[in-house]
Scaffold this active site. Structure first.
Site, PDB file in Angstrom:
ATOM      1  CB  SER A   1      -3.541 -13.366   4.658  1.00 33.09           C
ATOM      2  OG  SER A   1      -3.938 -12.376   3.578  1.00 33.09           O
TER       3      SER A   1
ATOM      4  N   GLY B   1       0.908  -0.304   7.045  1.00 37.90           N
ATOM      5  CA  GLY B   1       0.410  -0.556   6.663  1.00 37.90           C
ATOM      6  C   GLY B   1      -1.473   0.511   5.874  1.00 37.90           C
ATOM      7  CB  SER B   2      -4.484   0.458   4.520  1.00 41.69           C
ATOM      8  OG  SER B   2      -5.226  -0.102   6.203  1.00 41.69           O
TER       9      SER B   2
ATOM     10  CD  GLU C   1       5.726   3.057   5.384  1.00 44.09           C
ATOM     11  OE1 GLU C   1       5.586   3.300   4.151  1.00 44.09           O
ATOM     12  OE2 GLU C   1       6.913   2.667   6.025  1.00 44.09           O
TER      13      GLU C   1
ATOM     14  CE  LYS D   1      -2.255 -10.013  12.030  1.00 48.86           C
ATOM     15  NZ  LYS D   1      -2.497  -9.698  10.456  1.00 48.86           N
TER      16      LYS D   1
END
Length: 460
Positions: A159, A208-209, A230, A156
């Protein structure tokens, strides 16, 4: 009616690409299909799996002329830098090279009476949730070794880089990978969380965040699904009294500004020993003042837009807060008239900063860096550790022993000496504190994408 997932180009704010979000049922069907193919894939000889992964990477490389402008339109990286295939190939090739050794059985005993050994077994279906900032390299960190180890893979993508997963799957299938073994999923957050909570996957790797990592952990709670996370970073550089000043300035400032500062291990704060501070700052300002901000499709552009308006807004807020608290900005706005208050954000160097300012504590992820004067190693170590994050630290000295001793005192995943902002596939890519947990690449990467299985066979 399905939700549309849109990529808004940072170049001009237009919709560059859009795809309908998959329903939960459609996503489950795709994952179930990959699972049905996984056992047969794992049973194939390791050499065949390696060859097909290498072929998939090579096919992706053949698409580079399309990939480079596509990335510029999706996330703003200037075309002059040529995409990510060099890093993709380096990482995938290294993992292919070490696979036989990394996945080899650990033989404890092979005698007339007993056979005792530990084998590495694939998890099953590995779910890769990849970020937009280096969309191909971050994805390949897990995709390549997961497939080599015998897993099926579901990808995935963010976006902002909507087309990357689609292109990666196409490249691998055109190279001969069984269709449906490696699947790309267009998912909204709710469906992603429902799949994880429903045990659709056997291992999840998220980049990501920190907030996104917490959402993944919450969705996986009670499922015992393995996680690799991560997350954020606030990576420091430290310039010591015996450093090569020119090399330190060139590398640390490039590490702070490249990709508009949108690098997982980019340099976000710099500490310079007092005797070199003024000279370092002078060199840093000269470098940044020479950048050209503009359209990433223009080959003369060296600094593209931020990937999204909200990222630029956060960076501007941090700079404004720091200046209001006494920090001095050293880059003249007149040099960057292209800064439009939107995605096109001018670079900035701040001095007279303190750790009371968000720009020295919170992740900035923009072409902004604060530089502080320090008296020596003890103060530098204290400040480097004064962070919720721990991904990399860059130390500048001619003394490897000194670097190793300081590195042992720093709370971080990787210690660099005389380099920065690089991911070595031979070493484990990992972090501590709010940067997350787990480890990618190297032999450890294979260990995390498989599980140990013990055999204790009594012969007589």
């Amino acid at each position: 009616m399905s939700t549309m997932i849109r990529c808004i180009s940072p170049i001009d704010g237009s919709v560059f690409a859009e795809r309908p979000a998959m329903s939960l049922e459609a996503a489950r069907a795709a994952v179930d299909g990959a699972r049905r193919l996984q056992a047969e894939w794992a049973a194939r000889p390791l050499a065949e799996r390696i060859a097909l992964v290498r072929a998939g990477v090579a096919r992706l490389g053949e698409m580079n002329d399309e990939v480079v402008p596509e990335l510029a339109r999706m996330m703003g990286r200037p075309v002059r830098y040529g995409g990510e295939f060099r890093g993709v190939n380096e990482r995938a090739s290294y993992m292919a090279d070490i696979a036989e050794t990394a996945l080899a059985p650990v033989v404890v005993e092979d005698s007339d009476r007993f056979e005792r050994r530990i084998l590495r077994e694939p998890h099953g279906v590995v779910f890769v949730v990849a970020p937009w900032n280096y969309p191909y390299m971050t994805a390949i960190n897990t995709v390549a070794p997961a497939l080599i180890a015998g897993n099926a893979v579901a990808l995935k993508h963010a976006s902002q880089t909507l087309l990357v997963g689609e292109r990666m799957v196409r490249a691998f299938e055109e190279a001969g990978l069984p269709k449906g073994l490696f699947v790309n999923l267009f998912l909204d957050h709710a469906t992603t969380e429902a799949l994880i909570a429903g045990r659709a996957f056997d291992f999840v790797n998220f980049t990501g965040s920190v907030g996104g990592g917490r959402a993944i952990e919450k969705a996986a709670a009670g499922t015992f699904t393995g996680l690799g996370l991560e997350l954020g970073g606030k990576d420091p550089g430290y310039v010591m009294d015996d450093a090569d000043l020119d090399a330190a300035a060139d590398t640390l400032i490039d590490g702070a500004m490249f990709n508009s500062g949108q690098c997982c291990c980019g340099i976000e704060r710099i500490y310079v020993v007092d005797s070199l501070y003024d000279a370092f700052v002078e060199k840093a300002v000269a470098m940044v003042s020479g950048y050209r901000l503009g359209d990433p499709l223009d080959p003369e552009t060296t600094l593209g837009p931020m990937a999204n308006v909200r990222f630029a807004k956060e960076a501007r807020a941090q700079v404004a807060e720091a200046v209001a608290a006494g920090a001095r900005p050293l880059i003249d706005p007149k040099l960057f008239p292209q800064d439009d208050g939107g995605t096109y954000l001018m670079p900035q160097i701040l001095v007279d900063v303190t750790h009371d300012m968000a720009v020295m504590r919170d992740e900035t992820f923009a072409p902004v860096v604060g530089i502080m004067k320090v008296s020596g190693d003890d103060e530098a170590v204290r400040l480097m550790n004064d962070s919720e994050f721990g991904l990399t630290a860059s130390l500048w000295t001619r003394d490897a022993g000194r670097a190793a001793a300081i590195g042992a005192r720093i709370e971080t995943g990787t210690v660099f000496m005389n380099r920065a902002d690089y991911l070595d596939p031979g070493l484990c890519w990992t972090g501590c504190k709010d940067t997350g947990r787990g480890g990618a690449l190297s032999i450890i990467g294979f260990q995390n994408l498989t599980r140990p299985k013990s055999y204790h066979l009594k012969k007589a």
